[in-house]
Design a protein around this motif. Structure first.
Motif, short mmCIF file in Angstrom:
data_model
loop_
_atom_site.label_atom_id
_atom_site.label_comp_id
_atom_site.label_asym_id
_atom_site.label_seq_id
_atom_site.Cartn_x
_atom_site.Cartn_y
_atom_site.Cartn_z
N UNK A 35 55.50 -14.65 0.16
CA UNK A 35 54.83 -15.92 0.43
C UNK A 35 53.94 -16.39 -0.71
N UNK A 36 53.75 -15.51 -1.72
CA UNK A 36 52.82 -15.80 -2.81
C UNK A 36 51.39 -15.96 -2.26
N UNK A 37 51.00 -15.02 -1.37
CA UNK A 37 49.67 -14.99 -0.77
C UNK A 37 48.87 -13.84 -1.40
N UNK A 38 47.56 -13.87 -1.18
CA UNK A 38 46.68 -12.77 -1.57
C UNK A 38 46.25 -12.01 -0.32
N UNK A 39 45.98 -10.72 -0.47
CA UNK A 39 45.52 -9.92 0.67
C UNK A 39 44.00 -9.95 0.72
N UNK A 40 43.45 -10.27 1.87
CA UNK A 40 42.01 -10.36 2.08
C UNK A 40 41.33 -9.02 1.77
N UNK A 41 40.11 -9.06 1.26
CA UNK A 41 39.43 -7.89 0.70
C UNK A 41 39.37 -6.70 1.66
N UNK A 42 38.92 -6.89 2.91
CA UNK A 42 38.80 -5.77 3.85
C UNK A 42 40.17 -5.18 4.19
N UNK A 43 41.15 -6.04 4.29
CA UNK A 43 42.51 -5.58 4.58
C UNK A 43 43.03 -4.75 3.40
N UNK A 44 42.74 -5.20 2.18
CA UNK A 44 43.18 -4.48 0.98
C UNK A 44 42.51 -3.11 0.88
#
Length: 406
Positions: A177-186
């Protein structure tokens, strides 16, 4: 807080499934389209599967339809076949106990949509759409979609302990999707990366290939390295430097053979090493064979040592794979090799203008192992353009070959 919005144009795939929802709702239950199909519609992406969730229990669903299959009855899933296409309908549920880090030990059917959406992996997948096109968003999925963010529903630690494959899915979605992973999830992925070893390699394999063929695969691979997930995948533990070089190459891949061939090329693998590596990933034998041929061709192309026989042996699709890979990672163009392939005298042994039967009938050879040897010689000689592909030239070449052999 629930956010309810109206979808504009409802895709045909949903319209075709509407009779299912309508019959369930007519019986007094709730029913919604859920998950990836809703997400992909909002992102203007193709829909693959239409999934339905309902407050009706499996036994109640089966009473409403004539033709059903218990595809996952223990988890509340029934496939309805009444309308030509099979639609999976799953009862709202809660889950608990994940001793294998993949499947719940206990499933409890509930009547609450909120409880069902709360157990899902990411906010962009925790969306439900009614038959009228209204979308229910309880966890900020629409805002995350707009911001191009992958965020776990609730506590990432809980989500990844429930199903460790979700870590790979997060990275796959980021790539596709060309998305970024949110900090806490990462952070949660990195903290629990070792749990990936609890997952069957076949499942990791599927997610990895999808990630590597995504529109932003470099981002996916970068995230895989940054979260240490690569350390828990077959054959990748000691390959960080090669993976980093791949990330910098800005590759674009479209199929599984290209994925493994690019890795084998950067890892400088021999044919035997490719076979061992891919068997550890439980890869199909046909894919392994094609990767070996494609990788061998990659090495020859970059060394400018490609002969007709190399192109012939690889075959059209693997020549195409090799050229596609090199054209994405190199400033030079390798497309001329496709033209060279098309100019081969033959591209299949069946195109030889003589058969073993003809050689026997002409009294040149008798049925024996030597016949196969001769045909192999003729095949290679024609491909290399040292013998013309016409019957008399092939007979002459056979006679010469037999005399030399004597």
């Amino acid at each position: 807080m629930a956010i309810i919005v109206k979808m504009g144009k409802v895709p045909t795939e949903f319209k075709e499934a509407l009779p299912i929802l309508q019959r369930i709702e007519k019986a007094g239950y709730e029913a919604y389209f859920v998950g990836g199909s809703v997400r992909d519609t909002l992102l203007n992406r193709p829909i693959h599967d239409v999934d339905i969730a309902t407050s009706a229990y499996p036994s109640e669903v089966k009473e409403l339809f004539k033709r059903t299959v218990d595809t996952g009855i223990e988890h509340g899933t029934v496939m309805i076949l009444d309308h030509g296409t099979g639609y999976e309908v799953t009862t709202f549920r809660t889950e608990s106990g994940y001793q294998d880090y993949r499947r719940p030990d206990k499933v409890k059917f509930v009547r609450s949509l909120k409880e069902d959406l709360k157990r899902r992996d990411f906010t962009i997948n925790a969306l439900a759409m009614s038959e009228s096109g209204q979308i229910t968003d309880l966890f900020g999925g629409l805002a995350d979609m707009k911001a191009k963010i992958i965020r776990a529903v609730g506590d990432p630690d809980e989500r990844f302990n429930e199903d460790a494959l979700r870590m790979m899915r997060a990275i796959r979605f980021a790539s596709q999707l060309d998305f970024q992973i949110e900090a806490k999830t990462l952070v949660g992925i990195k903290r629990h990366s070792q749990l990936l070893e609890k997952i069957a390699v076949e499942r990791t394999h599927t997610e990895f290939v999808k990630m590597m063929t995504g529109r932003d695969a470099e981002n996916g691979l970068d995230l895989m390295v940054a979260t240490d997930l690569y350390q828990h995948m077959p054959g990748l533990t000691s390959r960080q430097s090669q993976l980093q070089r791949m990330i910098q190459s800005h590759f674009k891949l479209i199929n599984e053979v290209q994925v493994w061939s690019l890795l084998a090329f950067y890892f400088n693998f021999s044919s035997q090493e490719i076979s061992q590596f891919l068997k550890s990933w439980k890869t199909a034998n046909k894919i392994i064979d094609d990767v070996i041929l494609t990788t061998e061709l990659l090495f020859r192309m970059t060394a400018d040592q490609v002969a007709n026989w190399d192109l012939y042996r690889a075959g059209r699709q693997n020549v195409t794979n090799a050229v596609a890979i090199l054209n994405t990672i190199s400033p030079a163009s390798f497309s001329a090799y496709l033209t060279d392939y098309q100019k081969l005298p033959i591209t299949d042994k069946k195109q030889l203008k003589i058969t073993g039967g003809q050689l026997i009938k002409a009294g040149i050879l008798k049925p024996s192992p030597e016949l196969g040897k001769v045909l192999n010689y003729l095949e290679k000689a024609v491909v290399q353009a040292t013998v013309r592909n016409d019957e008399q030239a092939l007979i002459n070449a056979t006679t010469s070959f037999i005399n030399e052999d004597d």
